[in-house]
Design a protein around this motif. Structure first.
Motif, short mmCIF file in Angstrom:
data_model
loop_
_atom_site.label_atom_id
_atom_site.label_comp_id
_atom_site.label_asym_id
_atom_site.label_seq_id
_atom_site.Cartn_x
_atom_site.Cartn_y
_atom_site.Cartn_z
N ARG A 1 0.83 -1.21 0.00
CA ARG A 1 0.00 0.00 0.00
C ARG A 1 0.86 1.26 0.00
O ARG A 1 0.45 2.31 -0.48
CB ARG A 1 -0.94 0.01 1.21
CG ARG A 1 -0.23 0.00 2.56
CD ARG A 1 -1.21 -0.28 3.69
NE ARG A 1 -0.54 -0.31 5.00
CZ ARG A 1 0.10 -1.38 5.47
NH1 ARG A 1 0.18 -2.48 4.75
NH2 ARG A 1 0.66 -1.34 6.67
N HIS A 2 2.08 1.14 0.54
CA HIS A 2 2.97 2.30 0.60
C HIS A 2 3.48 2.71 -0.79
O HIS A 2 3.97 3.82 -0.95
CB HIS A 2 4.14 2.01 1.53
CG HIS A 2 3.73 1.99 2.98
ND1 HIS A 2 3.68 3.11 3.76
CD2 HIS A 2 3.32 0.96 3.77
CE1 HIS A 2 3.28 2.78 4.98
NE2 HIS A 2 3.05 1.49 5.01
N CYS A 3 3.35 1.83 -1.76
CA CYS A 3 3.74 2.19 -3.13
C CYS A 3 2.84 3.30 -3.67
O CYS A 3 3.31 4.20 -4.37
CB CYS A 3 3.69 0.97 -4.04
SG CYS A 3 4.84 -0.35 -3.59
N PHE A 4 1.55 3.22 -3.36
CA PHE A 4 0.63 4.27 -3.79
C PHE A 4 0.97 5.59 -3.10
O PHE A 4 0.92 6.66 -3.70
CB PHE A 4 -0.82 3.89 -3.46
CG PHE A 4 -1.36 2.76 -4.29
CD1 PHE A 4 -1.45 2.87 -5.67
CD2 PHE A 4 -1.79 1.58 -3.69
CE1 PHE A 4 -1.96 1.83 -6.44
CE2 PHE A 4 -2.30 0.54 -4.45
CZ PHE A 4 -2.39 0.66 -5.83
N ARG A 5 1.31 5.52 -1.83
CA ARG A 5 1.56 6.73 -1.05
C ARG A 5 2.87 7.40 -1.44
O ARG A 5 3.02 8.61 -1.27
CB ARG A 5 1.61 6.38 0.44
CG ARG A 5 0.31 5.81 0.96
CD ARG A 5 0.49 5.32 2.37
NE ARG A 5 -0.75 4.81 2.90
CZ ARG A 5 -0.87 4.21 4.07
NH1 ARG A 5 0.21 4.05 4.82
NH2 ARG A 5 -2.03 3.77 4.50
N SER A 6 3.81 6.62 -1.92
CA SER A 6 5.15 7.14 -2.18
C SER A 6 5.33 7.67 -3.59
O SER A 6 6.40 8.18 -3.92
CB SER A 6 6.19 6.03 -1.93
OG SER A 6 6.10 5.54 -0.61
N MET A 7 4.30 7.55 -4.42
CA MET A 7 4.43 7.93 -5.82
C MET A 7 3.24 8.77 -6.27
O MET A 7 2.15 8.66 -5.71
CB MET A 7 4.53 6.67 -6.70
CG MET A 7 5.76 5.84 -6.42
SD MET A 7 5.69 4.26 -7.30
CE MET A 7 5.60 4.82 -9.00
#
Length: 239
Positions: A70-76
């Motif tokens: 889920r952190h991939c969405f937040r980081s990009m």
């Protein structure tokens, strides 16, 4: 005295310089880096540092592995091209993002965000949904859209649409960036009918047609909600 690469590999994390940044990586979770470290240890037994050339979006990829996808969405940013690059990086690293799950399995994970009622004797108890697990599953859905093989285009497109619609229609769980990117990936991968577009558009809030959604999320990208902290605790070894 500095330790050798082979000694580093015996630790839980291995220090690797990738590009111009230093990382402590649990290489057992990243097959390519595990092979790279093993090769370097044998080829250069006296070396004390692992150095690898740049790998696109490696910082985001490692964060997703460590903390949840889920952190991939937040980081990009909500840009399809960037997520294509990230999925290709995961593929290059040999990371099993899908963990052997099918589309049906991922859809089941997505629906874990819902609160259920569980009967016990003459009472019903609320069972809290797993938003963190559902958000991780949303990234798996995106990865499947990019790199998945579909045997039956018509049947799989319909099943995938239902999963995408579920994400788009649950804004309390799946944040703006995830919903935008997943919808765009579906529209890139499959032919979308006017009826399907209308159903997806139904869930687009007026403020998200502009930049309000992106502006809001940019200020909350790194903050875990109370729901996620709850989920992380009760899914941990401490519960």
């Amino acid at each position: 005295m500095e330790s050798s690469i082979s000694n580093e590999m015996n630790q839980s994390e291995t220090a690797i310089k990738i590009g111009d940044k230093h990382y402590d990586v649990e290489v057992s979770q990243v097959p390519y880096l595990a092979s790279f470290a093993s090769f370097e240890a044998k080829a250069h037994p006296d070396a004390t540092h692992l150095v690898h050339g740049p790998i696109p979006l490696i910082d985001v990829a490692l964060k997703g592995i460590e903390l949840g996808y889920r952190h991939c969405f937040r980081s990009m940013p909500a840009e399809l091209s960037q997520h294509h690059i990230l999925s290709e990086t995961y593929d290059f690293l040999g990371v099993d993002v899908l963990d052997g799950q099918s589309l049906d399995d991922i859809f089941t994970e997505l629906k874990r965000c819902k609160i259920d009622l569980e009967p016990e004797y003459d009472y019903y108890f609320f069972i809290k949904g797993g938003k963190s697990k559902a958000r991780d599953a949303a990234y798996k859905l995106l990865y499947l859209l990019f790199l998945g093989d579909f045997e039956n285009e018509t049947k799989d497109a319909a099943k995938m649409f239902n999963a995408v619609l579920f994400v788009v229609s649950h804004s309390a769980t799946f944040k703006w960036r995830a919903r935008v990117v997943i919808r765009a990936a579906y529209e890139e991968r499959f032919v979308v009918s006017d009826k399907q577009s209308a159903r997806l558009d139904h869930w687009v809030k007026e403020e998200e047609r502009g930049n309000a959604g992106a502006a809001y999320e940019s200020s909350t990208t790194e903050v875990e909600s109370d729901d996620e902290l709850y989920d992380d605790y009760y899914n941990s070894d401490w519960s």
